[in-house]
Scaffold this motif. Structure first.
Motif, PDB file in Angstrom:
ATOM      1  N   CYS A 171      -1.549  27.627 -14.463  1.00  0.00           N
ATOM      2  CA  CYS A 171      -2.949  27.240 -14.686  1.00  0.00           C
ATOM      3  C   CYS A 171      -3.854  27.831 -13.613  1.00  0.00           C
ATOM      4  CB  CYS A 171      -3.070  25.718 -14.692  1.00  0.00           C
ATOM      5  SG  CYS A 171      -2.330  24.931 -16.125  1.00  0.00           S
ATOM      6  N   TYR A 172      -3.393  27.785 -12.386  1.00  0.00           N
ATOM      7  CA  TYR A 172      -4.198  28.337 -11.300  1.00  0.00           C
ATOM      8  C   TYR A 172      -4.396  29.828 -11.486  1.00  0.00           C
ATOM      9  CZ  TYR A 172      -3.565  24.033  -8.601  1.00  0.00           C
ATOM     10  OH  TYR A 172      -3.573  22.751  -8.163  1.00  0.00           O
ATOM     11  N   TYR A 207      -3.731  19.192 -16.402  1.00  0.00           N
ATOM     12  CA  TYR A 207      -3.533  19.992 -15.209  1.00  0.00           C
ATOM     13  C   TYR A 207      -4.883  20.563 -14.795  1.00  0.00           C
ATOM     14  CZ  TYR A 207       1.437  19.982 -16.289  1.00  0.00           C
ATOM     15  OH  TYR A 207       2.719  19.610 -16.547  1.00  0.00           O
ATOM     16  N   ARG A 253       6.949  21.282 -14.016  1.00  0.00           N
ATOM     17  CA  ARG A 253       5.567  20.873 -13.802  1.00  0.00           C
ATOM     18  C   ARG A 253       4.885  21.788 -12.781  1.00  0.00           C
ATOM     19  NH1 ARG A 253       2.151  16.819 -14.887  1.00  0.00           N
ATOM     20  NH2 ARG A 253       0.467  16.637 -13.420  1.00  0.00           N
ATOM     21  N   ASN A 304      -6.114  25.804 -18.538  1.00  0.00           N
ATOM     22  CA  ASN A 304      -5.024  24.857 -18.775  1.00  0.00           C
ATOM     23  C   ASN A 304      -4.753  24.726 -20.274  1.00  0.00           C
ATOM     24  OD1 ASN A 304      -7.302  23.470 -19.455  1.00  0.00           O
ATOM     25  ND2 ASN A 304      -7.010  21.797 -18.040  1.00  0.00           N
ATOM     26  N   GLN A 333       1.607  24.232 -13.347  1.00  0.00           N
ATOM     27  CA  GLN A 333       0.422  24.120 -12.502  1.00  0.00           C
ATOM     28  C   GLN A 333       0.060  25.473 -11.894  1.00  0.00           C
ATOM     29  OE1 GLN A 333      -1.780  21.104 -11.618  1.00  0.00           O
ATOM     30  NE2 GLN A 333      -2.628  23.145 -11.740  1.00  0.00           N
ATOM     31  N   ARG A 334       1.083  26.196 -11.454  1.00  0.00           N
ATOM     32  CA  ARG A 334       0.826  27.506 -10.862  1.00  0.00           C
ATOM     33  C   ARG A 334       0.240  28.458 -11.911  1.00  0.00           C
ATOM     34  NH1 ARG A 334       5.992  29.413  -9.325  1.00  0.00           N
ATOM     35  NH2 ARG A 334       5.919  30.704 -11.181  1.00  0.00           N
TER      36      ARG A 334
END
Ligand code: ZN
Ligand code: ZN
Length: 79
Positions: free
Chosen positions: A40-41, A59, A33, A46, A37-38
């Motif tokens: 996506c950043y 996310y 997870r 996303n 998330q990283r």
């Protein structure tokens, strides 16, 4: 045995930190997870680049950054 598609580290089956966030299958199915998330950043997105499905659960696509917030009236009027 599951393999994280992002950091490529193996994970035991009993770990709960791995997710299958999109429609990808096989070796691309699982990722941590935190790794998703990283990703996506970094991408500012996303949506999976391979199956084009939005990652679930949702996310946030960007870090909450003060620089990106809309400018609110912070001007102090000096009388
Ligand atoms: Zn990972
Ligand atoms: Zn996918």
């Amino acid at each position: 045995m599951m393999l994280c598609r992002i950091c490529h580290e193996e994970e035991d089956d009993n770990s709960s930190s791995m997710e299958a966030p999109c429609s990808c299958s096989g070796t691309l199915k699982f990722a941590h997870r935190g790794c998703i998330q990283r990703w996506c950043y970094e991408k500012g997105s996303n949506v999976c680049e391979i199956c084009l499905q939005k990652f679930e659960p949702a996310y946030p696509a960007a870090l909450p950054s003060p620089a990106k917030l809309p400018l609110i009236d912070t001007v102090v009027v000096i009388r």
